[in-house]
Design a protein around this motif. Sequence first.
Motif, short mmCIF file in Angstrom:
data_model
loop_
_atom_site.label_atom_id
_atom_site.label_comp_id
_atom_site.label_asym_id
_atom_site.label_seq_id
_atom_site.Cartn_x
_atom_site.Cartn_y
_atom_site.Cartn_z
N ALA A 451 0.80 -1.22 0.00
CA ALA A 451 0.00 0.00 0.00
C ALA A 451 0.84 1.28 0.00
O ALA A 451 0.51 2.23 -0.73
N PRO A 452 1.93 1.37 0.78
CA PRO A 452 2.70 2.62 0.76
C PRO A 452 3.26 2.96 -0.62
O PRO A 452 3.23 4.12 -1.05
N TRP A 453 3.76 1.95 -1.33
CA TRP A 453 4.37 2.22 -2.63
C TRP A 453 3.31 2.52 -3.68
O TRP A 453 3.55 3.32 -4.60
N LEU A 454 2.14 1.92 -3.56
CA LEU A 454 1.05 2.30 -4.45
C LEU A 454 0.57 3.72 -4.14
O LEU A 454 0.13 4.45 -5.03
N GLY A 455 0.67 4.12 -2.87
CA GLY A 455 0.36 5.50 -2.50
C GLY A 455 1.33 6.47 -3.16
O GLY A 455 0.92 7.52 -3.69
N TRP A 456 2.60 6.13 -3.16
CA TRP A 456 3.59 6.98 -3.85
C TRP A 456 3.32 7.00 -5.35
O TRP A 456 3.53 8.03 -6.01
N LEU A 457 2.85 5.89 -5.91
CA LEU A 457 2.53 5.85 -7.33
C LEU A 457 1.40 6.82 -7.65
O LEU A 457 1.43 7.53 -8.67
N ALA A 458 0.37 6.88 -6.77
CA ALA A 458 -0.73 7.83 -6.97
C ALA A 458 -0.23 9.26 -6.91
O ALA A 458 -0.63 10.11 -7.72
N VAL A 459 0.66 9.53 -5.96
CA VAL A 459 1.24 10.88 -5.85
C VAL A 459 2.02 11.22 -7.12
O VAL A 459 1.87 12.31 -7.69
N ALA A 460 2.85 10.29 -7.57
CA ALA A 460 3.66 10.53 -8.77
C ALA A 460 2.79 10.75 -10.00
O ALA A 460 3.08 11.60 -10.85
N ALA A 461 1.69 9.98 -10.09
CA ALA A 461 0.80 10.13 -11.24
C ALA A 461 0.18 11.52 -11.27
O ALA A 461 0.14 12.17 -12.33
N LEU A 462 -0.30 11.99 -10.13
CA LEU A 462 -0.91 13.33 -10.09
C LEU A 462 0.11 14.41 -10.41
O LEU A 462 -0.18 15.33 -11.19
N LEU A 463 1.30 14.32 -9.84
CA LEU A 463 2.32 15.32 -10.11
C LEU A 463 2.75 15.27 -11.58
O LEU A 463 2.97 16.32 -12.21
N GLY A 464 2.86 14.07 -12.13
CA GLY A 464 3.23 13.94 -13.54
C GLY A 464 2.18 14.51 -14.46
O GLY A 464 2.50 15.22 -15.43
N TRP A 465 0.92 14.21 -14.19
CA TRP A 465 -0.16 14.75 -15.02
C TRP A 465 -0.21 16.28 -14.94
O TRP A 465 -0.44 16.96 -15.94
#
Length: 485
Positions: A451-465
């Motif tokens: 879950a923590p790394w998927l949380g970072w993935l969500a953060v990265a996706a939003l920042l990237g978009w």
Amino acid sequence: MTSPARLGGAGVAGALVSVALVLLTGVLGTSATQPPLGELGPLPPYALDAGASSGLVTVLLVCALAAGAAGLGCAAAAVVRGWRPSPRRLLVASAICTAALVCVPPMGSADHLSYASYGRIAALGGDPYLTPPDQFAGDADPVASAVRDPWRSTPSVYGPVATGVQMIASRVAGDDLALTVWLLSLTSGIGFWGTGLLLSRLRPGDPMPLLLWALNPLLLWTLVAGAHVDALAVLPAVGALAALARRRHVAAGVLLALAVAIKLPFALAALGVAWALRRDARALLSAAAGGVATLAVAYALAGPNALDRLGPASQLVSLASPWGPVAHALDGPLGFGTSRWLTRCAAAALALLLALALHRLLPPAGERREQQAARVWLLLALAYVLAAPYVLPWYDALAWAPLAALGGPVLVTAVLAARSTVLAAAYVPGRVEGMSARVEDWTLTGRRDVAPWLGWLAVAALLGWAAQRLRRAPGRGRSPRAGTG
């Protein structure tokens, strides 16, 4: 290609299957997801004593989350493609699901036992902000002694309005733990369904708010089946948006204060309203006056210890938070205090960055003040739940409510739905007690290592978009005028 009506029907079916599986889990009785409530009486909650294994309830709940997430995705996609189900029917379906879940014992955590304990302490003249459950009445009280570890030695962190509701429930139920819990479950259910009703009034004829809130199986699991106080706090916060739409500014301030006095993070909704009123000094002062007066009365009645737990609570880091691996890795070499201070600072910086990114991604709110308030509430709330060091599945209600009020921008809806599903799955079945070694290993692996790394993935996706949107935006400095759906 599947027609929108069939896709929408599949979505509703997925939601109903999800609720049915959760209901079945509740009916099975005490298990690794449902703490014991003692002897059940003629009034709800109702459950058998089936002795369900931790493996069985875990499989049931994971299947419920999978069906619910798939159903939510299908229903939202169908609305985007033109499906228009009757909002009245969606509200009726939500009422039936909510009522059914309220009638079985709460699941997914033991928080409801803490709620009952704080109400009991207050009802008998104690101070729940000063006295932990294991120190009340020699740890022999039939209600307060039912609290489970690690919260037995923890005084209340909830606001005075939440404590008042808990105290009323305790006074009505007396020594009956199960009845106390059911009354509190009932308030959560009413808060949840009432919020759906308000959202339908904010966007009349639009089924999306009801699909994202009232018939959202992720929320029906985390808020209603869990009987969490967050469901009660959302009601006055959304009520403030409705009051803003009618230009009842004092009422909006009062309602926001009630939400904050249930759970403090709902102050983010107040910031949204303040932003919407920033160019109308008279309206802003009216709302502020109503809010400040209500908070002053509430905290004066609660006593001087009502905010004592905020400091210790700010040092907590949950395993499933993106900061879980970071903070726990730094605790040893840096020491607990320094590690947690650095984590809080980094989380605050990340939340600010996410809020700026979401400002780029969310469509403009238009002229209506309640929509402007909901937009700011959403970008602050989503930044908070994605970046906070301590998060639990039911905390996402803070972001789902304004998302529903805005009609569910597609990109942000997809990110929040994925994150809520992962976080909810990480906390299945919910209790350490009663787990087999295999289930405990599975759930801790998901909570600590996935879950923590998927949380970072969500953060990265939003920042990237957001970065991509910024590069494409004409003039590079102006807010985009195109929405995300």
